[in-house]
Design a protein around this motif. Structure first.
Motif, PDB file in Angstrom:
ATOM      1  N   PRO A  77      62.263  23.620 -14.845  1.00  0.00           N
ATOM      2  CA  PRO A  77      61.372  24.142 -13.595  1.00  0.00           C
ATOM      3  C   PRO A  77      60.202  24.739 -14.015  1.00  0.00           C
ATOM      4  O   PRO A  77      59.194  24.644 -13.010  1.00  0.00           O
ATOM      5  N   TYR A  78      60.081  25.416 -15.411  1.00  0.00           N
ATOM      6  CA  TYR A  78      58.639  25.884 -15.873  1.00  0.00           C
ATOM      7  C   TYR A  78      57.768  24.753 -16.036  1.00  0.00           C
ATOM      8  O   TYR A  78      56.623  24.862 -15.971  1.00  0.00           O
ATOM      9  N   MET A  79      58.212  23.581 -16.506  1.00  0.00           N
ATOM     10  CA  MET A  79      57.344  22.312 -16.678  1.00  0.00           C
ATOM     11  C   MET A  79      57.028  21.883 -15.575  1.00  0.00           C
ATOM     12  O   MET A  79      55.639  21.408 -15.122  1.00  0.00           O
ATOM     13  N   LYS A  80      57.645  21.909 -14.730  1.00  0.00           N
ATOM     14  CA  LYS A  80      57.193  21.355 -13.123  1.00  0.00           C
ATOM     15  C   LYS A  80      56.252  22.361 -12.353  1.00  0.00           C
ATOM     16  O   LYS A  80      55.212  21.802 -11.984  1.00  0.00           O
ATOM     17  N   ASP A  81      56.683  23.450 -12.102  1.00  0.00           N
ATOM     18  CA  ASP A  81      55.926  24.292 -11.316  1.00  0.00           C
ATOM     19  C   ASP A  81      56.187  25.876 -11.937  1.00  0.00           C
ATOM     20  O   ASP A  81      56.843  26.678 -11.396  1.00  0.00           O
ATOM     21  N   PRO A  82      55.454  26.149 -13.105  1.00  0.00           N
ATOM     22  CA  PRO A  82      55.574  27.313 -13.701  1.00  0.00           C
ATOM     23  C   PRO A  82      55.386  28.574 -12.565  1.00  0.00           C
ATOM     24  O   PRO A  82      55.908  29.635 -12.729  1.00  0.00           O
ATOM     25  N   GLU A  83      54.393  28.449 -12.075  1.00  0.00           N
ATOM     26  CA  GLU A  83      54.042  29.626 -11.051  1.00  0.00           C
ATOM     27  C   GLU A  83      54.970  29.912  -9.798  1.00  0.00           C
ATOM     28  O   GLU A  83      55.146  31.094  -9.369  1.00  0.00           O
ATOM     29  N   ALA A  84      55.920  29.072  -9.712  1.00  0.00           N
ATOM     30  CA  ALA A  84      56.918  29.335  -8.654  1.00  0.00           C
ATOM     31  C   ALA A  84      57.962  29.964  -9.103  1.00  0.00           C
ATOM     32  O   ALA A  84      59.040  30.340  -8.161  1.00  0.00           O
TER      33      ALA A  84
ATOM     34  N   PRO B 214      60.664  32.814 -11.087  1.00  0.00           N
ATOM     35  CA  PRO B 214      60.621  34.285 -10.776  1.00  0.00           C
ATOM     36  C   PRO B 214      60.302  35.045 -12.165  1.00  0.00           C
ATOM     37  O   PRO B 214      59.992  36.145 -11.946  1.00  0.00           O
ATOM     38  N   HIS B 215      60.591  34.272 -13.254  1.00  0.00           N
ATOM     39  CA  HIS B 215      60.135  35.234 -14.584  1.00  0.00           C
ATOM     40  C   HIS B 215      58.835  34.460 -15.147  1.00  0.00           C
ATOM     41  O   HIS B 215      58.870  33.114 -14.831  1.00  0.00           O
ATOM     42  N   LYS B 216      58.342  35.201 -15.688  1.00  0.00           N
ATOM     43  CA  LYS B 216      56.872  34.602 -16.435  1.00  0.00           C
ATOM     44  C   LYS B 216      57.134  35.006 -18.023  1.00  0.00           C
ATOM     45  O   LYS B 216      56.222  35.926 -18.601  1.00  0.00           O
ATOM     46  N   PRO B 217      57.654  34.098 -18.872  1.00  0.00           N
ATOM     47  CA  PRO B 217      57.697  34.102 -20.183  1.00  0.00           C
ATOM     48  C   PRO B 217      56.397  33.813 -20.493  1.00  0.00           C
ATOM     49  O   PRO B 217      55.326  33.210 -20.023  1.00  0.00           O
TER      50      PRO B 217
END
Length: 217
Positions: free
Chosen positions: A33-40, A42-45
């Motif tokens: 999910p972070y590769m597809k849409d990181p801004e959406a 809930p967590h911000k690594p």
């Protein structure tokens, strides 16, 4: 010395690549999910981690491609199972070495899975679950080398296969029980308690049997 059976060799290598592909996918699938849409999410690594973890996912897909290709190629080479080889010719310890090796692979990728989860969701903070999972793996590596060494030595000494099967079966079951119990529960549980005590019982049995063959047989 027997020649290399290319069909068996290719199949084994191909299946190994496929297993690694599954392991990496299990460990790093949370990154998708972070590769597809990181801004959406809930967590911000740290953003720098996303392409690094994404590279592991690409490696998993490469493992699948290589593994499947090798298996197909190996099958095309023809039958790879020697005719007339009975199970009685297989060393007893091979069964338990394979079973314990599989458990080590599972525990290793489980550690990676929880470390990735901890990095994405709890970066920079203590994660008791990830630490416990790592401890399950560490406990396994503390006991299994000695247990396997005793089991192999017992078979080499000429012990009857029934004695070797008893030690190997008890030890393997104990390690699976311990891994299952400790992974699922933080505190004492049936699997963890019975697993560790059965591990010690198996080790004591193999030590006693080894002493017999050293001193008496």
């Amino acid at each position: 010395m027997h020649g290399v059976n290319l069909s068996v060799f290719g199949t084994a290598v191909g299946l190994a690549f496929i297993m690694v592909g599954f392991g990496i996918t299990y460990a790093y699938r949370r990154i998708l999910p972070y590769m597809k849409d990181p801004e959406a999410q809930p967590h911000k690594p740290p953003p720098a981690l996303i392409p690094i973890f994404g590279g592991f996912m690409k490696a998993a897909w490469a493992c699948f491609a290589v593994g499947i290709s090798l298996v197909i190629l190996a099958i095309g080479l023809g039958p790879g199972i020697p005719i007339g080889r009975g199970l009685a010719q297989v060393p007893v310890t091979l069964y338990y070495t394979a079973a314990l090796g599989l458990l080590l692979v599972i525990l290793t990728y489980n550690v990676l899975h929880h470390r990735v989860r901890s990095t994405l969701e709890n970066f920079g903070n203590e994660d008791k679950t990830a630490d416990r999972i790592a401890r399950v793996h560490a406990n396994y590596t503390e006991y299994v080398p000695t247990g396997l060494a005793l089991l192999i030595a017992l078979e080499w000494s000429g012990a009857p296969s029934l004695m070797v099967h008893f030690g190997g079966g008890l030890f393997t079951l104990a390690r699976y029980l311990h891994a299952w119990g400790y992974t699922r529960h933080e505190m004492a549980s049936f699997g963890r308690i019975v697993g560790i005590q059965s591990t010690i019982l198996a080790l004591c049995y193999m030590v006693a049997a080894s002493a017999y063959y050293i001193l008496i047989a």
